[in-house]
Write an enzyme that holds these catalytic residues in place. Structure first.
Site, mmCIF file in Angstrom:
data_model
loop_
_atom_site.group_PDB
_atom_site.id
_atom_site.type_symbol
_atom_site.label_atom_id
_atom_site.label_comp_id
_atom_site.label_asym_id
_atom_site.label_seq_id
_atom_site.Cartn_x
_atom_site.Cartn_y
_atom_site.Cartn_z
ATOM 1 N N ARG A 87 -2.257 -7.487 -1.224
ATOM 2 C CA ARG A 87 -0.852 -6.915 0.146
ATOM 3 C C ARG A 87 -1.659 -5.339 0.714
ATOM 4 N NH1 ARG A 87 2.467 -9.804 -2.463
ATOM 5 N NH2 ARG A 87 1.294 -9.283 -4.441
ATOM 6 N N THR A 88 -1.488 -4.698 -0.550
ATOM 7 C CA THR A 88 -1.599 -3.150 -0.031
ATOM 8 C C THR A 88 -2.344 -3.092 1.246
ATOM 9 O OG1 THR A 88 -0.141 -2.760 -2.070
ATOM 10 C CG2 THR A 88 -1.327 -0.666 -0.999
ATOM 11 N N LYS B 196 -23.845 -0.178 -7.800
ATOM 12 C CA LYS B 196 -25.109 1.143 -7.968
ATOM 13 C C LYS B 196 -25.323 1.932 -8.403
ATOM 14 C CE LYS B 196 -27.003 -1.415 -3.603
ATOM 15 N NZ LYS B 196 -27.512 -1.106 -2.208
ATOM 16 N N ARG C 14 -7.636 3.891 -3.276
ATOM 17 C CA ARG C 14 -6.810 3.040 -4.568
ATOM 18 C C ARG C 14 -7.404 3.286 -5.310
ATOM 19 N NH1 ARG C 14 -3.691 -2.232 -5.529
ATOM 20 N NH2 ARG C 14 -2.095 -0.665 -4.685
ATOM 21 N N HIS D 136 2.426 5.564 -6.759
ATOM 22 C CA HIS D 136 1.733 4.625 -5.558
ATOM 23 C C HIS D 136 2.755 5.014 -3.897
ATOM 24 C CE1 HIS D 136 0.913 0.866 -2.906
ATOM 25 N NE2 HIS D 136 0.924 0.257 -4.242
#
Lengths: 179, 308
Positions: free
Chosen positions: B58-59, B86, B108, B136
């Protein structure tokens, strides 16, 4: 020093709008297919008044929309103050319509350039015409108005403002010297 | 009027005026997404990097659509397919991205404070798309936009937030935002999931859902992370559902015109019963629509000329 001069009063503004309304109808041979779009914020009240005058002559209402041109400006990445974004509200299709853009003061022409780009994102009008209350000159783009209330030659350091009852409590056009 | 900071790191850092500016701007952007040509030229030539160290549909999609509707170029980097696997550190990844000169980085990360660290290291604007259990901000902004649109105001409303308050960045950002905007916020959840000092944030905490729901204008259900069952924070999902789900029975405690919100993804039948999630009170899909407008508003407000 700041000087303020009234160059148009309420009667003058009203007479200009009556004439512009008649000219719009004359040029377009009536109100068929005609829509008015006012540019935020000054053009909105003028477009609304023109709508009233045109329906007074024609006997029927022609569609009226509001356009905010902020997102189409050419100076967004250079100016660090963000203009406040207003709502655009064009609740009808522009395809095949004769659009009359309405603004208060025509100056550099950049606002009108942005407005035309915005309109074309909403459809493919048959034509776009421009009605302004004041043309103060100093164009920076090849743009001219189809309907002008008053040509007002001005200097670049002057400020021309259209005050309307809906926002300022009275109708007048003032020119100010900013020295 | 402009935002004071180059970054959006949390609601805590925003003033009431800034929140109002963002919500007003977002209201205007809503219209762009209803056009036939859903694109304006505003951010032509700008690039937005979505740097997602945690799973998100969604975000990330919302940010990507928001940027594209403003004509910006978007690049998505997810940890699982990048050089993070890596062993590259966050700082090294960020410095490399900076060297490619994007304008905005949306991040995020599972670690609280990761966006703040980037904001202090990089000259680009950083938008926090969720950092650990911290904040958020874009979720809280879209929630506030949804509330304001539905109720016409935020001040004076009674908001119930129910679920795992301790681990919820959505709850934390909303508590900061809603209290700042003048709402009265009540939280409820299992005692193991309510932080001890939560009332210092200006909310009232309950351990029964019914108490929080009473006369609520807004009911905000949080997603329960099912893996918390293994941490013994609640005995079983079934028991959680029995005591903390929003259902046909307990929703009658809230006001008749209440709205039900959920940040998604839904655990149907656990924190919210399907008939409520799809019912007349639910504004869950409005939240998603408003999310695009809020993110467009932030991208618009954060980009631009120099802050001289």
């Amino acid at each position: 020093m700041e000087q303020k001069k009234v160059v148009m009063d309420a009667e003058g503004i009203d007479r200009s709008l009556i004439r512009i309304a008649s000219e719009i109808l004359e040029k377009n041979k009536g109100g068929e297919g005609l829509v008015l779009v006012g540019i935020r914020t000054g053009g909105v009240f003028l477009a609304k008044r023109l709508q009233g005058k045109i329906s007074g002559i024609e006997g029927k209402e022609i569609p009226f929309g509001i356009l905010d041109i902020t997102l189409y400006r050419d100076d967004l990445s250079t100016s660090h103050r963000k203009p406040r974004l207003g709502k655009t509200d064009i609740p009808f299709s522009l395809d095949g319509r004769k659009v009359v853009l309405v603004d208060d003061v025509l100056f550099t022409g950049r606002t009108i350039r942005a407005a035309m780009d915005a309109l074309i994102d909403f459809g493919r009008p048959k034509s776009i015409q421009l009605a302004v209350l004041i043309d103060r000159g100093h164009r920076e783009l090849p743009i001219r108005a189809d309907f002008v209330g008053k040509n007002l030659p001005s200097s670049l350091w002057q400020a021309v403002s259209v005050h309307l009852t809906e926002k300022y409590g009275k109708d007048e056009v003032v020119i100010e010297e900013n020295i | 009027m402009k935002l004071r900071s180059k970054d959006i790191l949390g609601i805590k850092e925003l003033s009431l005026e800034e929140i109002t500016l963002i919500l007003d701007t977002a209201d205007s952007f809503l219209e762009v997404s209803t056009r036939e040509i859903k694109k304006v030229p505003t951010l032509r030539g700008k690039s937005v990097i979505n740097l997602f160290y945690e799973a998100s549909t969604r975000t990330r999609t919302s940010f990507e659509i928001a940027a594209k509707r403003l004509s910006a170029d978007t690049i998505n980097i997810s940890a699982s397919t990048s050089s993070v696997v890596k062993g590259e550190t966050l700082i090294d990844t960020a410095k490399n991205i900076e060297a490619m000169n994007p304008d905005i980085i949306v991040i995020r990360h599972s670690a609280a404070g990761a966006p703040h660290m980037l904001a202090s290291l990089l000259r680009q604007s950083i938008i926090n798309a969720g950092d650990g259990a911290h904040e958020h901000p874009t979720q809280a902004l879209l929630d506030m936009m949804t509330i304001r649109t539905r109720k016409g105001r935020i001040a004076g409303l009674k908001v119930a937030i129910v679920g795992d308050i301790s681990h919820s960045r959505v709850a934390r950002s909303n508590i900061h935002g809603l209290t700042k905007m003048g709402a009265r916020v009540f939280v409820a959840g299992p005692a193991t999931m309510i932080p001890r000092d939560i009332e210092k944030l200006g909310v009232v905490a309950y351990s029964h859902i019914d108490e929080a729901l009473k006369d609520a204008d807004i009911v905000m259900m949080l997603r329960i992370q099912t893996e918390r069952e293994k941490e013994n924070l609640f005995p079983t999902l079934r028991e959680y559902a029995k005591y903390f789900s929003l259902n046909r029975r307990n929703i009658t405690l809230a006001r008749e015109d209440c709205i039900v919100m959920h940040p998604g993804p839904l655990n149907r039948g656990i924190e919210i019963s399907p008939d409520i999630a799809d019912g007349p009170h639910s504004v869950i899909l409005d939240q998603v629509t408003n999310g695009v407008a809020v993110r467009m508003a932030l991208l618009y407000l954060l980009t631009g000329g120099s802050n001289s």
